[in-house]
Design a protein around this motif. Structure first.
Motif, PDB file in Angstrom:
ATOM      1  N   UNK A  16       0.285  -1.079  -0.257  1.00 59.21           N
ATOM      2  CA  UNK A  16      -0.133  -0.030  -0.253  1.00 59.21           C
ATOM      3  C   UNK A  16       0.907   1.104  -0.202  1.00 59.21           C
ATOM      4  N   UNK A  17       1.709   1.033   0.264  1.00 64.08           N
ATOM      5  CA  UNK A  17       2.918   2.075   0.683  1.00 64.08           C
ATOM      6  C   UNK A  17       3.304   2.816  -0.608  1.00 64.08           C
ATOM      7  N   UNK A  18       3.814   0.841  -0.700  1.00 70.93           N
ATOM      8  CA  UNK A  18       4.603   2.114  -2.461  1.00 70.93           C
ATOM      9  C   UNK A  18       3.645   2.109  -3.820  1.00 70.93           C
ATOM     10  N   UNK A  19       1.782   1.367  -3.638  1.00 70.21           N
ATOM     11  CA  UNK A  19       1.325   1.819  -4.245  1.00 70.21           C
ATOM     12  C   UNK A  19       0.152   3.418  -3.835  1.00 70.21           C
ATOM     13  N   UNK A  20       0.089   3.689  -2.696  1.00 70.51           N
ATOM     14  CA  UNK A  20      -0.307   5.495  -3.119  1.00 70.51           C
ATOM     15  C   UNK A  20       0.126   5.395  -1.693  1.00 70.51           C
ATOM     16  N   UNK A  21       1.716   5.863  -1.648  1.00 72.12           N
ATOM     17  CA  UNK A  21       2.416   6.374   0.067  1.00 72.12           C
ATOM     18  C   UNK A  21       2.314   6.455   0.745  1.00 72.12           C
ATOM     19  N   UNK A  22       3.187   7.057   1.267  1.00 78.15           N
ATOM     20  CA  UNK A  22       3.272   6.585   2.936  1.00 78.15           C
ATOM     21  C   UNK A  22       1.575   7.549   3.309  1.00 78.15           C
ATOM     22  N   UNK A  23       1.988   8.904   3.571  1.00 82.88           N
ATOM     23  CA  UNK A  23       1.197   9.631   4.255  1.00 82.88           C
ATOM     24  C   UNK A  23      -0.356   9.438   3.769  1.00 82.88           C
ATOM     25  N   UNK A  24       0.055   8.659   2.167  1.00 82.17           N
ATOM     26  CA  UNK A  24      -2.324   8.842   2.286  1.00 82.17           C
ATOM     27  C   UNK A  24      -3.015   7.302   2.436  1.00 82.17           C
ATOM     28  N   UNK A  25      -1.626   6.749   2.591  1.00 77.43           N
ATOM     29  CA  UNK A  25      -2.099   5.493   3.595  1.00 77.43           C
ATOM     30  C   UNK A  25      -2.961   5.200   4.939  1.00 77.43           C
ATOM     31  N   UNK A  26      -3.742   4.200   5.385  1.00 73.35           N
ATOM     32  CA  UNK A  26      -4.105   4.874   6.554  1.00 73.35           C
ATOM     33  C   UNK A  26      -4.122   3.159   6.904  1.00 73.35           C
ATOM     34  N   UNK A  27      -4.049   3.104   8.295  1.00 73.31           N
ATOM     35  CA  UNK A  27      -4.159   2.533   9.350  1.00 73.31           C
ATOM     36  C   UNK A  27      -4.877   1.510   8.875  1.00 73.31           C
ATOM     37  N   UNK A  28      -6.197   1.760   9.379  1.00 74.17           N
ATOM     38  CA  UNK A  28      -7.440   1.376   8.526  1.00 74.17           C
ATOM     39  C   UNK A  28      -7.269   0.416   7.187  1.00 74.17           C
ATOM     40  N   UNK A  29      -6.144   0.785   6.217  1.00 77.10           N
ATOM     41  CA  UNK A  29      -6.202  -0.297   4.654  1.00 77.10           C
ATOM     42  C   UNK A  29      -5.083  -0.724   5.152  1.00 77.10           C
ATOM     43  N   UNK A  30      -4.356  -0.679   6.111  1.00 71.56           N
ATOM     44  CA  UNK A  30      -3.228  -1.936   5.794  1.00 71.56           C
ATOM     45  C   UNK A  30      -3.866  -3.475   6.904  1.00 71.56           C
ATOM     46  N   UNK A  31      -4.679  -3.018   7.991  1.00 76.03           N
ATOM     47  CA  UNK A  31      -5.883  -3.810   8.415  1.00 76.03           C
ATOM     48  C   UNK A  31      -6.549  -4.616   8.067  1.00 76.03           C
ATOM     49  N   UNK A  32      -7.111  -3.863   6.907  1.00 71.20           N
ATOM     50  CA  UNK A  32      -8.455  -4.830   6.036  1.00 71.20           C
ATOM     51  C   UNK A  32      -7.263  -5.557   5.031  1.00 71.20           C
ATOM     52  N   UNK A  33      -6.114  -4.665   4.614  1.00 71.31           N
ATOM     53  CA  UNK A  33      -5.741  -5.516   2.872  1.00 71.31           C
ATOM     54  C   UNK A  33      -5.373  -6.550   4.295  1.00 71.31           C
ATOM     55  N   UNK A  34      -4.824  -6.870   5.206  1.00 73.55           N
ATOM     56  CA  UNK A  34      -3.597  -7.563   6.016  1.00 73.55           C
ATOM     57  C   UNK A  34      -5.239  -8.762   6.651  1.00 73.55           C
ATOM     58  N   UNK A  35      -6.527  -8.749   5.814  1.00 75.63           N
ATOM     59  CA  UNK A  35      -7.189  -9.661   7.059  1.00 75.63           C
ATOM     60  C   UNK A  35      -7.653  -9.706   8.502  1.00 75.63           C
ATOM     61  N   UNK A  36      -7.185  -7.910   9.117  1.00 77.41           N
ATOM     62  CA  UNK A  36      -7.126  -8.073  10.565  1.00 77.41           C
ATOM     63  C   UNK A  36      -7.771  -6.718  10.953  1.00 77.41           C
ATOM     64  N   UNK A  37      -8.457  -6.490  12.098  1.00 79.33           N
ATOM     65  CA  UNK A  37      -8.867  -5.519  12.210  1.00 79.33           C
ATOM     66  C   UNK A  37      -8.208  -4.337  13.206  1.00 79.33           C
ATOM     67  N   UNK A  38      -8.115  -2.983  13.308  1.00 70.61           N
ATOM     68  CA  UNK A  38      -7.159  -2.014  13.359  1.00 70.61           C
ATOM     69  C   UNK A  38      -6.729  -2.118  14.823  1.00 70.61           C
ATOM     70  N   UNK A  39      -7.821  -2.903  15.456  1.00 70.79           N
ATOM     71  CA  UNK A  39      -6.585  -3.196  17.171  1.00 70.79           C
ATOM     72  C   UNK A  39      -5.660  -4.114  17.118  1.00 70.79           C
ATOM     73  N   UNK A  40      -5.869  -5.208  16.440  1.00 74.12           N
ATOM     74  CA  UNK A  40      -5.038  -6.110  15.899  1.00 74.12           C
ATOM     75  C   UNK A  40      -4.435  -6.215  15.640  1.00 74.12           C
ATOM     76  N   UNK A  41      -3.705  -4.929  14.609  1.00 73.20           N
ATOM     77  CA  UNK A  41      -2.502  -4.074  14.175  1.00 73.20           C
ATOM     78  C   UNK A  41      -1.427  -2.933  15.262  1.00 73.20           C
TER      79      UNK A  41
END
Length: 204
Positions: free
Chosen positions: A23-48
């Motif tokens: 995601x960082x590579x595709x969208x950029x570091x600043x534009x990527x949210x924690x929620x997006x990372x968690x969703x892409x990883x198949x987990x939750x914000x709390x787990x992240x």
């Protein structure tokens, strides 16, 4: 041998890192949210946040993975973080420098994407900027140590020589990541090796 629970935790951590890197590579570091990372990883914000309390902690893991690929030791206060590099500079042979650079270039696909994200994150995050600066100074200190052990050049010039050598390598590897010169990699490494030899080894 790690327990099943430890292995599962490592798998989750690896999955978060892999999806974050994509995601960082595709969208950029600043534009990527924690929620997006968690969703892409198949987990939750709390787990992240259980694994990475902050973005900085995630970037520290990125740096640890760079060091693992490069077989660099983690931790401040070490005499050297990469003894092989120290030995190559101390020996002062053009062929040895080229061999070392080629061995690292073979690893670019594995670690350079992490460094690219770290570079981007450093532009907006002071803690990451300090982390990356300390890492670069570690590499430079290995170059300096090699010159010192060889009794080569005046102490006053060691840091600038090491800094110039590191900057050249970083620039070449960044160009490779952007695919601006992939077919000419060997030629670029040859030129870089000659430059390193004159900067770090050749006093004539």
């Amino acid at each position: 041998m790690p327990s099943l629970r430890e292995a599962q935790k490592q798998l989750t951590r690896d999955r978060i890192v892999e999806r974050a890197l994509k995601l960082f590579t595709e969208k950029g570091y600043a534009a990527t949210t924690i929620d997006e990372i968690a969703a892409a990883a198949g987990t939750t914000r709390v787990t992240f946040y259980a694994y990475y309390p902050s973005r900085y902690d995630l970037m520290r893991d990125f740096m640890a993975r760079v060091n693992a690929v490069l077989d660099r030791e983690n931790g401040p206060g070490l005499a050297s973080t990469a003894p092989e590099l120290v030995d190559v500079v101390r020996a002062g042979k053009l062929s040895g420098i080229l061999d070392w650079l080629e061995s690292r270039a073979a690893l670019w696909p594995d670690f350079r994407p992490y460094l690219d994200v770290l570079d981007e994150a450093a532009a907006v995050d002071r803690e990451v900027r300090a982390l990356l600066k300390d890492w670069r100074e570690e590499v430079i200190s290995d170059l300096i140590r090699g010159m010192q052990l060889a009794g080569r050049f005046s102490e006053e010039t060691h840091h600038v020589r090491g800094m110039l050598a590191f900057t050249q390598l970083n620039y070449i590897s960044t160009l490779w990541t952007s695919r601006r010169f992939d077919p000419n990699r060997d030629e670029a490494l040859g030129v870089l090796a000659e430059s390193w030899y004159h900067l770090l080894c050749d006093e004539d």
